[in-house]
Design a protein around this motif. Sequence first.
Motif, short mmCIF file in Angstrom:
data_model
loop_
_atom_site.label_atom_id
_atom_site.label_comp_id
_atom_site.label_asym_id
_atom_site.label_seq_id
_atom_site.Cartn_x
_atom_site.Cartn_y
_atom_site.Cartn_z
N LEU A 28 0.80 -1.28 -0.03
CA LEU A 28 -0.02 -0.02 0.07
C LEU A 28 0.82 1.30 0.08
O LEU A 28 0.69 2.36 -0.59
N LEU A 29 1.88 1.12 0.75
CA LEU A 29 2.74 2.39 0.70
C LEU A 29 3.30 2.49 -0.57
O LEU A 29 3.43 3.65 -1.13
N MET A 30 4.01 1.62 -1.21
CA MET A 30 4.62 1.82 -2.54
C MET A 30 3.37 1.89 -3.43
O MET A 30 3.82 2.99 -4.32
N PRO A 133 -9.59 -4.70 5.67
CA PRO A 133 -9.37 -5.44 4.32
C PRO A 133 -10.36 -6.23 3.96
O PRO A 133 -10.49 -6.83 2.83
N SER A 134 -11.60 -6.29 4.74
CA SER A 134 -12.57 -7.22 4.31
C SER A 134 -14.12 -6.94 4.93
O SER A 134 -14.00 -6.01 6.15
N PRO A 135 -15.27 -7.35 4.54
CA PRO A 135 -16.25 -6.82 4.83
C PRO A 135 -16.54 -7.43 6.43
O PRO A 135 -17.13 -6.94 7.20
N ILE A 154 -13.60 -0.40 2.86
CA ILE A 154 -12.77 -1.75 2.54
C ILE A 154 -11.93 -1.53 1.29
O ILE A 154 -12.11 -1.11 0.34
N ALA A 155 -10.45 -1.89 1.65
CA ALA A 155 -9.60 -1.81 0.82
C ALA A 155 -8.87 -3.30 0.55
O ALA A 155 -8.05 -3.55 1.20
N ARG A 156 -9.45 -4.02 -0.34
CA ARG A 156 -9.34 -5.37 -0.40
C ARG A 156 -7.83 -5.69 -0.73
O ARG A 156 -7.57 -4.76 -1.78
N PRO A 157 -7.01 -6.32 -0.22
CA PRO A 157 -5.59 -6.79 -0.64
C PRO A 157 -5.59 -7.13 -2.21
O PRO A 157 -6.68 -7.81 -2.82
N GLY A 158 -4.58 -6.62 -2.81
CA GLY A 158 -4.28 -6.98 -4.09
C GLY A 158 -3.48 -8.23 -4.22
O GLY A 158 -3.10 -8.81 -3.23
N ILE A 159 -3.22 -8.72 -5.46
CA ILE A 159 -2.36 -9.83 -5.84
C ILE A 159 -1.62 -9.47 -6.96
O ILE A 159 -1.58 -8.62 -7.61
N ALA A 339 -5.48 2.60 -5.00
CA ALA A 339 -6.39 3.83 -5.61
C ALA A 339 -7.67 4.02 -4.56
O ALA A 339 -7.89 5.05 -4.29
N ILE A 340 -8.32 2.90 -3.91
CA ILE A 340 -9.00 3.04 -2.88
C ILE A 340 -8.62 3.99 -1.78
O ILE A 340 -9.21 4.91 -1.27
N ALA A 341 -7.48 3.47 -1.31
CA ALA A 341 -7.00 4.44 -0.08
C ALA A 341 -6.85 5.71 -0.32
O ALA A 341 -7.03 6.61 0.48
#
Length: 348
Positions: A28-30, A133-135, A154-159, A339-341
């Motif tokens: 997220l920082l990156m 990260p989740s509902p 909610i900012a779901r983790p990416g992959i 983007a969400i954050a």
Amino acid sequence: MSVLRSAAFAIPGDIETLTGGYIYERRLLMGLRDQGRNVTHLQLPASFPDPSAAEMTDAVAQLQGIDAERVLILDGLVFGAIETHGLAGVRAPIVAMIHHPLALETGLDPSTRDHLFRTERDNLRLARHVLVPSPHTRDTLVHRYDVDPARITIARPGIDRPHFTPVADKPPLILSVGILHPRKGHDILIEALSRLDDLDWRAVIVGNPWHRAHADDLARMVKQTGLGDRLRLAGRVSAEELQGLYASASIFALATRFEGYGIVFDEAISHGLPIVSTKAGAVPDTVPPGAGLLVPPDDVEAFADALRTLLSKAGDRDRMAQAASKAAQALPGWKDTAAIAGIVIDSL
């Protein structure tokens, strides 16, 4: 062109630590910096959520020193444990990053659990916004901590998309990934595997030895099973080796007792692996329908039965693998998470 709001991201200890929470926050920082945003990284004492008095004083001083024009994103290990009166003196608008509430950690004594619950509840009243990260984590904060859902995003983790071509090993490889901590339930997995010695398989448990005494207990359990090299407690491995294990695995198994999200499930899904896990925390929301078997936490017999089903019925295993591969197509990337954050940061 609008100006992106600057921020400070306060994280305890080494940002390269191999846990899902640290991976999330590092990416997220990156991602926020990749937007062209000015984001400073503030490294707080690694001892949180149990700092010494001196470390608490140091952390409060650092947070209070952040300019009011910056948004402060505060990691949950600190946010849920830092003194409320110290946090109240922070000038910057605060965004709490809560993976899962500290009071829900496995193995806490009642007095510690109560202290963490009260501290985190009171601190949440000081946060301008909360990222989760989740509902499941959102609902927990709403119903148990009285947080207004309008203040939660909610900012779901990416992959990262796999770069290895999957080639399943024979006999089937059962892969488990999670820090060596009581919450991850590796003891349940080991006991379950000891009941499957009549079947052909091998298993590898990968995880940073976060809780040293528990890691030693797990090593003793593995030895006592008598399974020999069929079951390997690998500890920490390189990113390249881990990707190779995902590519050669046939089943992903994690007997977790609680998850605020569980990035490893998305990683397993992205590799098209059927999953055996538990109905704990956010797992039912994270593992897509049809992509795995979920059983009650702490139920060795049910976990062993689920593994036996996938090992014995190749058709079921293939159908679940196909469901995982289909679900993987809709998983977000880390750019989406950032983007969400970023929208939250700019809205304050």
